[in-house]
Design a protein around this motif. Structure first.
Motif, PDB file in Angstrom:
ATOM      1  N   TYR A  11     -14.289 -34.387   4.847  1.00  0.00           N
ATOM      2  CA  TYR A  11     -13.128 -33.847   4.133  1.00  0.00           C
ATOM      3  C   TYR A  11     -11.838 -34.069   4.926  1.00  0.00           C
ATOM      4  O   TYR A  11     -10.843 -34.563   4.387  1.00  0.00           O
ATOM      5  N   ILE A  12     -11.857 -33.744   6.220  1.00  0.00           N
ATOM      6  CA  ILE A  12     -10.648 -33.863   7.047  1.00  0.00           C
ATOM      7  C   ILE A  12     -10.272 -35.328   7.286  1.00  0.00           C
ATOM      8  O   ILE A  12      -9.099 -35.703   7.185  1.00  0.00           O
ATOM      9  N   ARG A  13     -11.276 -36.162   7.569  1.00  0.00           N
ATOM     10  CA  ARG A  13     -10.969 -37.544   7.959  1.00  0.00           C
ATOM     11  C   ARG A  13     -10.693 -38.458   6.777  1.00  0.00           C
ATOM     12  O   ARG A  13      -9.866 -39.374   6.886  1.00  0.00           O
ATOM     13  N   TYR A  14     -11.364 -38.245   5.645  1.00  0.00           N
ATOM     14  CA  TYR A  14     -11.243 -39.186   4.535  1.00  0.00           C
ATOM     15  C   TYR A  14     -10.616 -38.585   3.277  1.00  0.00           C
ATOM     16  O   TYR A  14      -9.717 -39.178   2.686  1.00  0.00           O
ATOM     17  N   LEU A  15     -11.109 -37.428   2.878  1.00  0.00           N
ATOM     18  CA  LEU A  15     -10.708 -36.891   1.579  1.00  0.00           C
ATOM     19  C   LEU A  15      -9.313 -36.280   1.585  1.00  0.00           C
ATOM     20  O   LEU A  15      -8.555 -36.452   0.626  1.00  0.00           O
ATOM     21  N   LEU A  16      -8.964 -35.586   2.669  1.00  0.00           N
ATOM     22  CA  LEU A  16      -7.627 -34.987   2.755  1.00  0.00           C
ATOM     23  C   LEU A  16      -6.540 -36.063   2.759  1.00  0.00           C
ATOM     24  O   LEU A  16      -5.587 -35.982   1.969  1.00  0.00           O
TER      25      LEU A  16
ATOM     26  N   LEU B  29     -17.022 -43.055   0.171  1.00  0.00           N
ATOM     27  CA  LEU B  29     -18.351 -42.938  -0.428  1.00  0.00           C
ATOM     28  C   LEU B  29     -19.406 -43.624   0.439  1.00  0.00           C
ATOM     29  O   LEU B  29     -20.519 -43.105   0.609  1.00  0.00           O
ATOM     30  N   TRP B  30     -19.045 -44.761   1.019  1.00  0.00           N
ATOM     31  CA  TRP B  30     -19.996 -45.464   1.892  1.00  0.00           C
ATOM     32  C   TRP B  30     -20.302 -44.631   3.133  1.00  0.00           C
ATOM     33  O   TRP B  30     -21.473 -44.528   3.545  1.00  0.00           O
ATOM     34  N   TRP B  31     -19.272 -44.022   3.716  1.00  0.00           N
ATOM     35  CA  TRP B  31     -19.503 -43.206   4.911  1.00  0.00           C
ATOM     36  C   TRP B  31     -20.290 -41.944   4.562  1.00  0.00           C
ATOM     37  O   TRP B  31     -21.135 -41.495   5.347  1.00  0.00           O
ATOM     38  N   SER B  32     -20.068 -41.393   3.403  1.00  0.00           N
ATOM     39  CA  SER B  32     -20.835 -40.223   2.964  1.00  0.00           C
ATOM     40  C   SER B  32     -22.309 -40.570   2.790  1.00  0.00           C
ATOM     41  O   SER B  32     -23.195 -39.810   3.201  1.00  0.00           O
ATOM     42  N   LEU B  33     -22.565 -41.736   2.201  1.00  0.00           N
ATOM     43  CA  LEU B  33     -23.945 -42.184   2.010  1.00  0.00           C
ATOM     44  C   LEU B  33     -24.629 -42.428   3.352  1.00  0.00           C
ATOM     45  O   LEU B  33     -25.768 -41.988   3.572  1.00  0.00           O
ATOM     46  N   ALA B  34     -23.937 -43.144   4.247  1.00  0.00           N
ATOM     47  CA  ALA B  34     -24.519 -43.475   5.554  1.00  0.00           C
ATOM     48  C   ALA B  34     -24.834 -42.214   6.357  1.00  0.00           C
ATOM     49  O   ALA B  34     -25.936 -42.058   6.892  1.00  0.00           O
ATOM     50  N   LEU B  35     -23.876 -41.308   6.438  1.00  0.00           N
ATOM     51  CA  LEU B  35     -24.063 -40.090   7.221  1.00  0.00           C
ATOM     52  C   LEU B  35     -25.130 -39.192   6.606  1.00  0.00           C
ATOM     53  O   LEU B  35     -25.991 -38.645   7.317  1.00  0.00           O
ATOM     54  N   GLY B  36     -25.094 -39.029   5.292  1.00  0.00           N
ATOM     55  CA  GLY B  36     -26.072 -38.177   4.633  1.00  0.00           C
ATOM     56  C   GLY B  36     -27.489 -38.702   4.788  1.00  0.00           C
ATOM     57  O   GLY B  36     -28.413 -37.963   5.122  1.00  0.00           O
TER      58      GLY B  36
ATOM     59  N   LEU C 280     -25.264 -31.377   7.923  1.00  0.00           N
ATOM     60  CA  LEU C 280     -24.547 -31.656   6.676  1.00  0.00           C
ATOM     61  C   LEU C 280     -23.301 -30.786   6.531  1.00  0.00           C
ATOM     62  O   LEU C 280     -22.275 -31.245   6.014  1.00  0.00           O
ATOM     63  N   VAL C 281     -23.389 -29.531   6.991  1.00  0.00           N
ATOM     64  CA  VAL C 281     -22.211 -28.651   6.941  1.00  0.00           C
ATOM     65  C   VAL C 281     -21.106 -29.219   7.833  1.00  0.00           C
ATOM     66  O   VAL C 281     -19.927 -29.312   7.426  1.00  0.00           O
ATOM     67  N   ILE C 282     -21.460 -29.605   9.055  1.00  0.00           N
ATOM     68  CA  ILE C 282     -20.476 -30.171   9.987  1.00  0.00           C
ATOM     69  C   ILE C 282     -19.911 -31.476   9.440  1.00  0.00           C
ATOM     70  O   ILE C 282     -18.698 -31.734   9.513  1.00  0.00           O
ATOM     71  N   THR C 283     -20.789 -32.315   8.868  1.00  0.00           N
ATOM     72  CA  THR C 283     -20.355 -33.594   8.331  1.00  0.00           C
ATOM     73  C   THR C 283     -19.453 -33.414   7.114  1.00  0.00           C
ATOM     74  O   THR C 283     -18.529 -34.214   6.894  1.00  0.00           O
ATOM     75  N   THR C 284     -19.691 -32.367   6.324  1.00  0.00           N
ATOM     76  CA  THR C 284     -18.829 -32.067   5.178  1.00  0.00           C
ATOM     77  C   THR C 284     -17.388 -31.831   5.635  1.00  0.00           C
ATOM     78  O   THR C 284     -16.438 -32.363   5.055  1.00  0.00           O
ATOM     79  N   VAL C 285     -17.252 -31.050   6.698  1.00  0.00           N
ATOM     80  CA  VAL C 285     -15.921 -30.773   7.252  1.00  0.00           C
ATOM     81  C   VAL C 285     -15.295 -32.069   7.764  1.00  0.00           C
ATOM     82  O   VAL C 285     -14.115 -32.349   7.526  1.00  0.00           O
ATOM     83  N   TYR C 286     -16.104 -32.874   8.444  1.00  0.00           N
ATOM     84  CA  TYR C 286     -15.629 -34.142   9.002  1.00  0.00           C
ATOM     85  C   TYR C 286     -15.153 -35.094   7.905  1.00  0.00           C
ATOM     86  O   TYR C 286     -14.057 -35.669   7.984  1.00  0.00           O
TER      87      TYR C 286
ATOM     88  N   ALA D 290     -17.689 -37.890  -3.270  1.00  0.00           N
ATOM     89  CA  ALA D 290     -18.087 -38.101  -1.875  1.00  0.00           C
ATOM     90  C   ALA D 290     -18.971 -36.974  -1.369  1.00  0.00           C
ATOM     91  O   ALA D 290     -20.004 -37.213  -0.721  1.00  0.00           O
ATOM     92  N   LEU D 291     -18.596 -35.728  -1.660  1.00  0.00           N
ATOM     93  CA  LEU D 291     -19.376 -34.591  -1.175  1.00  0.00           C
ATOM     94  C   LEU D 291     -20.720 -34.486  -1.893  1.00  0.00           C
ATOM     95  O   LEU D 291     -21.737 -34.134  -1.270  1.00  0.00           O
TER      96      LEU D 291
END
Length: 433
Positions: free
Chosen positions: A422-427, A361-368, A414-420, A320-321
């Protein structure tokens, strides 16, 4: 041999699309035609399997709705009303146009929104004797961030939504809108701080001229005004109620467009409405789907999926990252539309390698992809449109100068979205294992 031919055609087409020496729709269609001539795939396969007609039709319908609504003058009315509300003060005007652009990009789409507001803001900056560059760059960045918030706001989101049926209009509001709002506030705060010295107090005579303008003169109070606004609102409501209605988004948009054309036939010429449609953008999509289809046909997409899986060893967090940063950085160098078109089948391929829930993965693609489009002038379609409109009015936006502002904002995003992510989906995903 077929693999080499398909990759070569794809890369050469990409180079021409990036350099913009030739119209990008023409390049994409020429690339698709070469794939047909070299027997990479058959015509029937390209049209039925690889061209996503749902995405093309959805964009067409929204273009029709907005082109008719534009005739009422409502968008010029709103912009002038905003300028008068802030009494022509440069900084409040900058913030106001940013909010207006972001909101419009979320509800319409970012390309359509900038087409509507750039000519108006150029008129206002000329009237108030203000530098146009701060406002133009703010419009670009706001349009891409605002477009990130909804399914119909940015072409990459439309493409993802069409490829993954359970990611509805409401899903995007719930998942991408919160982070888009945070990044929007931070970005506008930064831009306001950077441009504060360039946007000083202006001549009072110019403000008086603005305040004497009658915004009502720009508004055509005919039945078309109420008809277009009502149907536009109904269409967006239909998007929101999509999970309840169980009607495809494309059908909802087409119903709105056809209904508005039918009831406004006396006030609008159907042929002229079709002339306002951005056919170049639509044909670019068709050619693009054909180009990516060529890679899929020869197995390149499958190999790319295997490579990512090998690199991340199938770990959801790393995948995802990696996808977030890859899509963010690549979308700054190339248009985010072809990148997303290439990545959608890659993510879909992950299911065959044992990945169950692909939503992170879909949200990572869309946001990125959407946020990364802010990095350069060719990072997103809206950027190219703004640059073209500005240059036509004698306000050229230098590529490097824009990048000095856009790239840092993308990296911060991208830094802010990485935190988002990770906390919302990956954790939660890791905790559920």
């Amino acid at each position: 041999m077929a693999v080499t031919v398909a990759i070569t055609i794809f890369i050469v087409s990409y180079i021409f699309i990036m350099t913009e020496k030739i119209n990008r729709a023409l390049v994409a269609l020429a690339g698709g035609l070469l794939l047909l001539l070299t027997d990479i795939y058959e015509w029937e396969t390209a049209i039925t399997e690889y061209v996503d007609w749902s995405t093309v039709a959805l964009l067409f319908a929204m273009m029709v709705l907005v082109s008719i609504t534009k005739k009422t003058g409502v968008f010029s009315y709103i912009a002038i009303l905003l300028a008068k509300a802030v009494k022509g003060k440069p900084i409040p005007l900058l913030v106001g146009i940013a909010v207006l652009t972001a909101f419009g990009s979320a509800l319409l789409d970012n390309v359509t929104t900038v087409l509507l507001f750039v000519p108006v803001i150029l008129t206002l900056t000329e009237l108030l004797k203000l530098p146009a560059f701060p406002y133009l760059i703010t419009i670009i960045i706001s349009s891409n961030i605002g477009g990130t918030a909804t399914l119909i706001g940015d072409p990459p989101n439309i493409m993802i939504g069409q490829a993954v049926p359970h990611l509805t209009f409401v899903s995007f509001l719930v998942h991408t809108a919160p982070i888009a709002m945070i990044i929007f506030v931070l970005s506008i705060t930064i831009l306001t701080f950077i441009f504060r010295k360039h946007l000083k107090t202006i001549d009072q005579e110019n403000i008086k001229t603005l305040m004497r303008m009658k915004e009502g003169h720009y508004l055509n109070k005919t039945p078309l005004l109420y008809q277009s606004l009502a149907i536009l609102a109904l269409t967006i409501t239909g998007f929101i109620l999509h999970p309840v209605l169980h009607i495809d988004l494309t059908i909802i948009a087409l119903c709105g467009a056809i209904l508005l054309m039918l009831i406004s036939e006396k006030e609008t010429d159907t042929e002229k409405v079709f002339e306002q449609v951005e056919w170049v953008t639509l044909f670019f999509f068709i050619g693009l789907f054909m180009l990516v289809g060529g890679l899929e046909e020869v197995g390149v997409i499958d190999e790319l999926a295997k490579s990512i899986m090998w690199l991340t060893e199938g770990d959801m967090m790393y995948t995802a990252l990696l996808l977030l940063w890859t899509s963010g950085l690549f979308s700054g160098v190339i248009d985010n539309i072809p990148f997303v078109a290439a990545m959608i089948p890659v993510i879909q391929e992950f299911q065959s390698y044992g990945m169950g829930n692909l939503d992170p993965l879909w949200w990572s693609l869309a946001l990125g992809a959407c946020l990364g489009g802010n990095a350069t002038l060719i990072g997103a379609s809206a950027n190219v449109v703004v640059a073209g409109l500005a240059e036509a009015q004698g306000e050229r936006i230098p590529f490097v100068k824009y990048m000095l502002y856009g790239l840092p904002i993308v990296l911060l995003s991208l830094v802010i979205t990485t935190v988002y992510v990770y906390i919302r989906y990956l954790l939660p995903y890791q905790q559920s294992l």
